[in-house]
Design a protein around this motif. Structure first.
Motif, PDB file in Angstrom:
ATOM      1  N   HIS A 576       0.836  -1.202   0.000  1.00 36.59           N
ATOM      2  CA  HIS A 576       0.000   0.000   0.000  1.00 36.59           C
ATOM      3  C   HIS A 576       0.871   1.253   0.000  1.00 36.59           C
ATOM      4  CE1 HIS A 576      -3.053   2.902   1.482  1.00 36.59           C
ATOM      5  NE2 HIS A 576      -3.893   2.111   0.845  1.00 36.59           N
ATOM      6  N   SER A 577       1.892   1.246   0.837  1.00 41.86           N
ATOM      7  CA  SER A 577       2.817   2.380   0.906  1.00 41.86           C
ATOM      8  C   SER A 577       3.578   2.552  -0.408  1.00 41.86           C
ATOM      9  CB  SER A 577       3.792   2.155   2.069  1.00 41.86           C
ATOM     10  OG  SER A 577       4.810   3.119   2.077  1.00 41.86           O
ATOM     11  N   ALA A 578       4.034   1.421  -0.983  1.00 34.89           N
ATOM     12  CA  ALA A 578       4.801   1.471  -2.234  1.00 34.89           C
ATOM     13  C   ALA A 578       3.945   1.980  -3.390  1.00 34.89           C
ATOM     14  CB  ALA A 578       5.352   0.087  -2.554  1.00 34.89           C
ATOM     15  N   ILE A 579       2.683   1.531  -3.455  1.00 31.64           N
ATOM     16  CA  ILE A 579       1.824   1.915  -4.585  1.00 31.64           C
ATOM     17  C   ILE A 579       1.491   3.401  -4.534  1.00 31.64           C
ATOM     18  CG2 ILE A 579      -0.358   1.471  -5.783  1.00 31.64           C
ATOM     19  CD1 ILE A 579      -0.217  -1.409  -4.660  1.00 31.64           C
ATOM     20  N   LYS A 580       1.346   3.945  -3.331  1.00 27.47           N
ATOM     21  CA  LYS A 580       1.141   5.400  -3.232  1.00 27.47           C
ATOM     22  C   LYS A 580       2.311   6.141  -3.889  1.00 27.47           C
ATOM     23  CE  LYS A 580       0.271   5.855   1.267  1.00 27.47           C
ATOM     24  NZ  LYS A 580      -0.086   6.547   2.525  1.00 27.47           N
ATOM     25  N   LEU A 581       3.541   5.684  -3.616  1.00 27.41           N
ATOM     26  CA  LEU A 581       4.713   6.321  -4.213  1.00 27.41           C
ATOM     27  C   LEU A 581       4.792   6.076  -5.716  1.00 27.41           C
ATOM     28  CD1 LEU A 581       7.551   5.785  -1.569  1.00 27.41           C
ATOM     29  CD2 LEU A 581       6.608   7.963  -2.372  1.00 27.41           C
ATOM     30  N   ILE A 582       4.399   4.874  -6.159  1.00 30.56           N
ATOM     31  CA  ILE A 582       4.405   4.569  -7.605  1.00 30.56           C
ATOM     32  C   ILE A 582       3.506   5.558  -8.345  1.00 30.56           C
ATOM     33  CG2 ILE A 582       3.662   2.870  -9.344  1.00 30.56           C
ATOM     34  CD1 ILE A 582       4.545   0.681  -7.304  1.00 30.56           C
ATOM     35  N   SER A 583       2.318   5.843  -7.777  1.00 35.14           N
ATOM     36  CA  SER A 583       1.392   6.774  -8.437  1.00 35.14           C
ATOM     37  C   SER A 583       2.023   8.164  -8.590  1.00 35.14           C
ATOM     38  CB  SER A 583       0.084   6.864  -7.651  1.00 35.14           C
ATOM     39  OG  SER A 583       0.269   7.550  -6.426  1.00 35.14           O
ATOM     40  N   LEU A 584       2.882   8.527  -7.618  1.00 36.26           N
ATOM     41  CA  LEU A 584       3.537   9.834  -7.661  1.00 36.26           C
ATOM     42  C   LEU A 584       4.732   9.830  -8.602  1.00 36.26           C
ATOM     43  CD1 LEU A 584       3.651  12.702  -6.354  1.00 36.26           C
ATOM     44  CD2 LEU A 584       5.200  11.719  -4.647  1.00 36.26           C
ATOM     45  N   VAL A 585       5.609   8.830  -8.448  1.00 35.33           N
ATOM     46  CA  VAL A 585       6.855   8.767  -9.215  1.00 35.33           C
ATOM     47  C   VAL A 585       6.603   8.573 -10.705  1.00 35.33           C
ATOM     48  CG1 VAL A 585       8.928   7.350  -9.577  1.00 35.33           C
ATOM     49  CG2 VAL A 585       8.237   7.962  -7.257  1.00 35.33           C
ATOM     50  N   TYR A 586       5.607   7.731 -11.036  1.00 36.25           N
ATOM     51  CA  TYR A 586       5.343   7.424 -12.445  1.00 36.25           C
ATOM     52  C   TYR A 586       4.178   8.234 -13.020  1.00 36.25           C
ATOM     53  CZ  TYR A 586       8.640   3.543 -12.338  1.00 36.25           C
ATOM     54  OH  TYR A 586       9.790   2.780 -12.266  1.00 36.25           O
ATOM     55  N   ASP A 587       3.585   9.123 -12.214  1.00 32.80           N
ATOM     56  CA  ASP A 587       2.454   9.947 -12.656  1.00 32.80           C
ATOM     57  C   ASP A 587       1.358   9.060 -13.253  1.00 32.80           C
ATOM     58  OD1 ASP A 587       0.915  12.160 -13.106  1.00 32.80           O
ATOM     59  OD2 ASP A 587       1.898  12.703 -14.997  1.00 32.80           O
ATOM     60  N   ARG A 588       0.964   8.080 -12.460  1.00 32.85           N
ATOM     61  CA  ARG A 588      -0.057   7.122 -12.898  1.00 32.85           C
ATOM     62  C   ARG A 588      -1.203   7.097 -11.886  1.00 32.85           C
ATOM     63  NH1 ARG A 588       0.557   3.027 -17.180  1.00 32.85           N
ATOM     64  NH2 ARG A 588       2.699   3.191 -17.923  1.00 32.85           N
ATOM     65  N   GLU A 603      -1.299  10.581  -7.348  1.00 32.30           N
ATOM     66  CA  GLU A 603      -0.454  11.663  -6.824  1.00 32.30           C
ATOM     67  C   GLU A 603       0.026  11.393  -5.393  1.00 32.30           C
ATOM     68  OE1 GLU A 603      -2.802  15.164  -7.324  1.00 32.30           O
ATOM     69  OE2 GLU A 603      -2.434  15.274  -9.493  1.00 32.30           O
ATOM     70  N   GLY A 604       0.374  10.135  -5.134  1.00 33.09           N
ATOM     71  CA  GLY A 604       0.941   9.783  -3.839  1.00 33.09           C
ATOM     72  C   GLY A 604      -0.065   9.579  -2.730  1.00 33.09           C
ATOM     73  N   GLN A 605      -1.366   9.576  -3.060  1.00 37.86           N
ATOM     74  CA  GLN A 605      -2.413   9.400  -2.051  1.00 37.86           C
ATOM     75  C   GLN A 605      -3.314   8.220  -2.435  1.00 37.86           C
ATOM     76  OE1 GLN A 605      -2.523  11.322   0.767  1.00 37.86           O
ATOM     77  NE2 GLN A 605      -0.659  12.315   0.004  1.00 37.86           N
ATOM     78  N   CYS A 606      -4.037   7.702  -1.442  1.00 37.58           N
ATOM     79  CA  CYS A 606      -5.006   6.629  -1.704  1.00 37.58           C
ATOM     80  C   CYS A 606      -6.386   7.079  -1.249  1.00 37.58           C
ATOM     81  CB  CYS A 606      -4.616   5.339  -0.971  1.00 37.58           C
ATOM     82  SG  CYS A 606      -5.810   3.998  -1.238  1.00 37.58           S
ATOM     83  N   SER A 607      -7.390   6.666  -1.987  1.00 36.44           N
ATOM     84  CA  SER A 607      -8.771   7.056  -1.667  1.00 36.44           C
ATOM     85  C   SER A 607      -9.210   6.559  -0.294  1.00 36.44           C
ATOM     86  CB  SER A 607      -9.728   6.496  -2.730  1.00 36.44           C
ATOM     87  OG  SER A 607      -9.620   5.074  -2.784  1.00 36.44           O
ATOM     88  N   CYS A 608      -8.557   5.506   0.209  1.00 34.45           N
ATOM     89  CA  CYS A 608      -8.955   4.961   1.517  1.00 34.45           C
ATOM     90  C   CYS A 608      -8.408   5.794   2.671  1.00 34.45           C
ATOM     91  CB  CYS A 608      -8.502   3.512   1.663  1.00 34.45           C
ATOM     92  SG  CYS A 608      -6.736   3.320   2.019  1.00 34.45           S
ATOM     93  N   LYS A 609      -7.532   6.744   2.342  1.00 32.27           N
ATOM     94  CA  LYS A 609      -6.893   7.590   3.361  1.00 32.27           C
ATOM     95  C   LYS A 609      -6.233   6.744   4.458  1.00 32.27           C
ATOM     96  CE  LYS A 609      -9.958  11.526   2.567  1.00 32.27           C
ATOM     97  NZ  LYS A 609     -10.623  10.979   1.375  1.00 32.27           N
ATOM     98  N   ASP A 610      -5.648   5.634   4.017  1.00 34.19           N
ATOM     99  CA  ASP A 610      -4.949   4.690   4.904  1.00 34.19           C
ATOM    100  C   ASP A 610      -5.875   4.094   5.963  1.00 34.19           C
ATOM    101  OD1 ASP A 610      -2.712   5.307   3.456  1.00 34.19           O
ATOM    102  OD2 ASP A 610      -1.969   6.769   4.892  1.00 34.19           O
ATOM    103  N   TYR A 611      -7.176   4.033   5.638  1.00 31.92           N
ATOM    104  CA  TYR A 611      -8.165   3.499   6.575  1.00 31.92           C
ATOM    105  C   TYR A 611      -8.792   2.276   5.916  1.00 31.92           C
ATOM    106  CZ  TYR A 611     -12.133   3.620   9.885  1.00 31.92           C
ATOM    107  OH  TYR A 611     -13.064   3.311  10.850  1.00 31.92           O
ATOM    108  N   TRP A 612      -8.078   1.140   6.049  1.00 33.41           N
ATOM    109  CA  TRP A 612      -8.614  -0.073   5.427  1.00 33.41           C
ATOM    110  C   TRP A 612      -8.236  -1.243   6.214  1.00 33.41           C
ATOM    111  CZ3 TRP A 612      -3.567   0.697   4.686  1.00 33.41           C
ATOM    112  CH2 TRP A 612      -2.738  -0.362   4.299  1.00 33.41           C
TER     113      TRP A 612
END
Length: 612
Positions: A576-588, A603-612
Motif C-alpha cells: 500500500h505504501s509502495a503503490i502510493k509512491l508509484i502513483s507519484l513517481v510514475y504519474d499514474r 499523486e501519492g495518495q489513496c482514496s482509503c486515506k490509509d483506513y482499510w
C-alpha cells in the motif's frame, strides 16, 4: 385467454372451435385434438385436459388413436410440471388412467410417441422410478425417448443414472450432449462437463453457455473467459445467459476490457437489457474498478429490482464512496422498494469504509425495527468491523458477546484486524484463541497477530508465531494479482517467474524499486514472517504479486494510463505504501481491488486515506 411466458397465444378460431365442441352432441376427434394442441402450444395444459375430460363421456372413442392419446399424455406431463407440489407427491389420476388405456390398446408397446409421452409424464410428475419402468419396457428406443429419460434424471440431479442412459444410446443428437453438459455443470462436476463438451461435434449457444456458466459458478473464471474467446472465434452468437456468466467471470477476474466488449456486443446487436443482464453489467463495472460506467448503466436501466439497487450500493461502498451509497439507499427507500439482507450489507460496508459509526448503528437497528429484516451473522460481522476500525474495540467485543448466535471465524478475523489497527494485544490474543479452534489452518490469522506483536515490540510473540507456523505446518495462501492487457488477464503470484516475459518484468521491477527508494520508500521487513536475513526479506517484499503486476503494467501500457490490479488477499501495508509512491513517481493512476475494497491511488495518495 393470455398465454404465459414466450408461449403462442390461443388463436380465436381455436377458442370458437372449443365453444362449438361444448355445445355439440357429436365431438369430432380431429377438432378436439386441434383445440388441445392449441392450448398446449399456449402453455395452458390444464385447459387442454379440461377439453378432453368434458368430452370423453360423450365420445369415449376420442382416445382410440395414438395421436390423441400421446397428446393427452403430453398435456398431463405439462400440467404436472406446472404444479410442483402435486408433481412431487403423486401421479395425476388422469395420467394413470391414460397409461392403462395405452396398455390396453397396445399403443404403449407399438407406438414410440405414446411411449415417449408416458415416460415424460411420469418424469415431470416427479416419479422417476415409473418413468424408468416405462422406459425399460419400450421394445425400441429412439433418440427422442432417450432424451426424455436423460432430462428426467438430470432434473433430479441424478447425473450418474443419466450417464448410464447416455452411454447406452445408439444414436445421440445435440440435445443428448447438451443435457449431459448441463447435468454435470449444475452438479458442479466441471471436469466431466468439459469432457462431454469436448466430445460434442456440433455445439450450439446452449452448449457453450452451459460450459461457460459451469466455469463461472465454480470460480474458474480464467477458463470461462478463455472459452468465451473460443466461442466468439467459432462465430456462435451468445444469448443473455451466456453474457451474464461471462460478466460474472469478468467481475471475479477484474477483466474490464472483456466486460466492456460484452457490453459493446449488447449495444451493437440491440440486445434487450433485462434486469438480470443489466444488474450483471452494473456489478461487472463496479467490481472491475469502473464505478462511473457502473452508475451509467444503473441509471439507464428502465426496470431495476432490489438486487440491482443492492449491487450498486455495494459497488459505491467498496469504492470508498460511502456517502453516495447511503444517498442511493435513501433514494431506493423513497421509491418504495423494500431492502433485503444484501442491501444492508452494502449500507453497513458504506459506513465502515468511511467510519460512520453512529450512522452504522442507526442502520443496523433499523433493519429489524423498521424494515423487518433480521440481522444475520454477516451484518454482525460488518458492525464488528465498523466499530473495530473506528477504535471502538471494546464495544466490538461486547457486541460479539451479545450476538444471538455463535460468532464464526469471519467475526473474530474482523476483530483481529481491528486490533492490528489499534494495537490492542490483549483482545487480539483472545480473538486468536477462538480462531485457532474455528479455522486453525488459515495463515492470515498468524500473520495478523505477528504484525500486532511487532507493532508492540513483542519480538518474543513474533518468534512464537513463526514457530507455530512451522510446527503446525500452516500453508500460506499465495497472493495472486492480475492485470488485463490486450484482452488477456495476466496473473502473478509472489516471486513468480512463469510469465513468458519474466526477464523484462524483473528488470522493470528492479528499476521501479530503485526509483521508490530514491523517493523515500523503506521496506517494512517486520511483515515477513520467514526466518531469513534482512536482505532476503526486502527481496520477498519486492516480489509481492501486486508489485509484479504493476511492473508488467508499466512495461506494457502507455505512459500516464491507468493501471487496474485485482488481488485475492488484503493488500499489505508495504505494498500500500509502495503503490502510493508509484502513483507519484510514475504519474499514474492505479485502481487496486483487494479482498476488502477498492483503492484508488493518485499523486501519492489513496482514496482509503490509509483506513482499510
Amino acid at each position: 385467454m393470455r398465454a404465459r411466458g414466450g408461449a403462442a397465444a390461443v388463436r380465436p378460431e381455436h377458442l370458437a372451435a372449443h365453444a362449438r365442441l361444448v355445445k355439440s352432441a357429436d365431438a369430432d376427434a380431429f377438432l378436439v385434438t386441434s383445440v388441445m394442441r392449441a392450448y398446449l402450444r399456449a402453455s395452458l395444459p390444464l385447459q387442454a385436459l379440461l377439453v378432453l375430460r368434458g368430452l370423453l363421456t360423450r365420445a369415449p372413442r376420442l382416445l382410440a388413436n395414438s395421436f390423441s392419446l400421446s397428446l393427452a399424455l403430453q398435456a398431463c406431463a405439462a400440467s404436472a410440471a406446472a404444479i410442483p407440489l402435486r408433481a412431487a407427491t403423486a401421479t395425476p389420476p388422469l395420467g394413470a388412467s391414460l397409461h392403462a388405456r395405452a396398455l390396453k390398446s397396445g399403443f404403449a408397446a407399438a407406438d414410440i410417441f405414446v411411449r415417449t409421452a408416458l415416460v415424460e409424464m411420469y418424469a415431470k410428475a416427479g416419479r422417476a422410478e415409473l418413468a424408468r419402468a416405462a422406459f425399460d419396457e419400450a421394445p425400441r428406443r429412439d433418440v427422442f425417448l432417450c432424451n426424455v429419460m436423460l432430462a428426467a434424471y438430470v432434473s433430479r440431479g441424478e447425473v450418474a443414472e443419466a450417464r448410464t442412459v447416455f452411454d447406452g444410446m445408439r444414436d445421440r443428437d445435440l440435445v443428448s450432449w447438451n443435457t449431459m453438459i448441463h447435468g454435470y455443470a449444475v452438479s458442479g462436476d466441471v471436469g466431466m462437463a468439459r469432457e462431454i463438451f469436448d466430445g460434442t461435434a456440433d455445439r450450439d449457444a446452449f452448449s457453450w453457455s452451459s460450459m461457460i456458466s459451469a466455469y463461472a459458478k465454480g470460480r474458474r473464471s480464467k477458463e470461462a473467459l478463455e472459452l468465451w474467446r473460443e466461442m466468439r472465434v467459432a462465430g456462435v452468437a451468445p444469448d443473455c445467459i451466456t453474457m451474464v456468466s461471462v460478466l460474472s467471470a469478468c467481475s471475479d477476474m477484474g477483466a474490464l476490457a472483456i466486460g466492456a466488449e460484452v457490453h459493446q456486443f449488447v449495444e451493437r446487436n440491440r440486445v434487450e437489457v433485462d434486469v438480470k443482464l443489466g444488474t450483471a453489467l452494473v456489478d461487472m463495472y463496479a467490481k472491475c474498478g469502473d464505478i462511473d460506467n457502473s452508475l451509467k448503466v444503473f441509471r439507464a436501466m428502465p426496470v431495476k429490482d432490489v438486487l440491482t439497487w443492492s449491487s450498486t450500493i455495494i459497488g459505491l461502498a467498496n469504492h470508498g464512496l460511502g456517502h453516495d451509497a447511503l444517498s442511493l439507499f435513501s433514494e431506493m427507500i423513497s421509491q418504495g422498494l423494500q431492502p433485503n439482507e444484501i442491501t444492508f450489507i452494502g449500507v453497513l460496508i458504506a459506513c465502515t469504509h468511511v467510519g460512520l459509526v453512529s450512522d452504522g448503528k442507526k442502520y443496523f437497528s433499523s433493519m429489524s425495527d423498521i424494515h423487518g429484516v433480521a440481522p444475520r451473522i454477516e451484518h454482525y460481522g460488518c458492525m464488528v468491523d465498523l466499530l473495530g476500525r473506528a477504535g471502538h474495540v471494546e464495544e466490538a467485543m461486547e457486541l460479539i458477546r451479545s450476538m444471538p448466535f455463535e460468532p464464526d471465524a469471519v467475526i473474530w478475523r474482523a476483530l483481529l484486524g481491528a486490533c492490528r489497527i489499534h494495537k490492542n494485544v490483549e483482545i487480539a490474543e483472545e480473538a486468536m484463541a477462538r480462531l485457532r479452534v474455528l479455522d486453525p489452518l488459515a495463515d492470515g490469522h498468524y500473520v495478523l497477530l505477528s504484525n500486532i506483536y511487532a507493532q508492540a515490540n513483542s519480538w518474543e510473540g513474533v518468534a512464537e508465531m513463526r514457530k507455530t507456523i512451522r510446527r503446525e505446518n500452516i500453508q500460506r495462501v499465495p497472493g495472486r494479482s492480475s492485470i488485463e492487457w490486450e484482452n488477456t488477464v495476466h496473473e502473478f503470484v509472489s516471486g513468480d517467474r512463469s510469465h513468458p516475459r519474466f526477464g523484462e518484468i524483473y528488470k522493470m521491477l528492479e528499476e521501479m524499486m530503485d526509483r521508490l527508494k530514491q523517493a523515500g520508500y523503506r521496506p517494512m521487513t517486520s511483515l515477513v514472517l520467514q526466518d531469513i536475513d534482512e536482505e532476503a526479506k526486502k527481496q520477498a517484499l519486492a516480489e509481492h504479486s501486486e508489485k509484479l503486476a504493476i511492473a508488467f503494467g508499466l512495461l506494457t501500457t502507455p505512459a500516464r494510463s491507468t493501471l487496474r490490479i485485482t488481488k485475492n488477499l488484503r493488500a499489505c501495508e508495504d505494498c500500500h505504501s509502495a503503490i502510493k509512491l508509484i502513483s507519484l513517481v510514475y504519474d499514474r493512476k492505479l485502481v487496486v481491488r483487494d479482498r476488502n475494497r477498492f483503492h484508488h491511488f493518485s499523486e501519492g495518495q489513496c482514496s482509503c486515506k490509509d483506513y482499510w
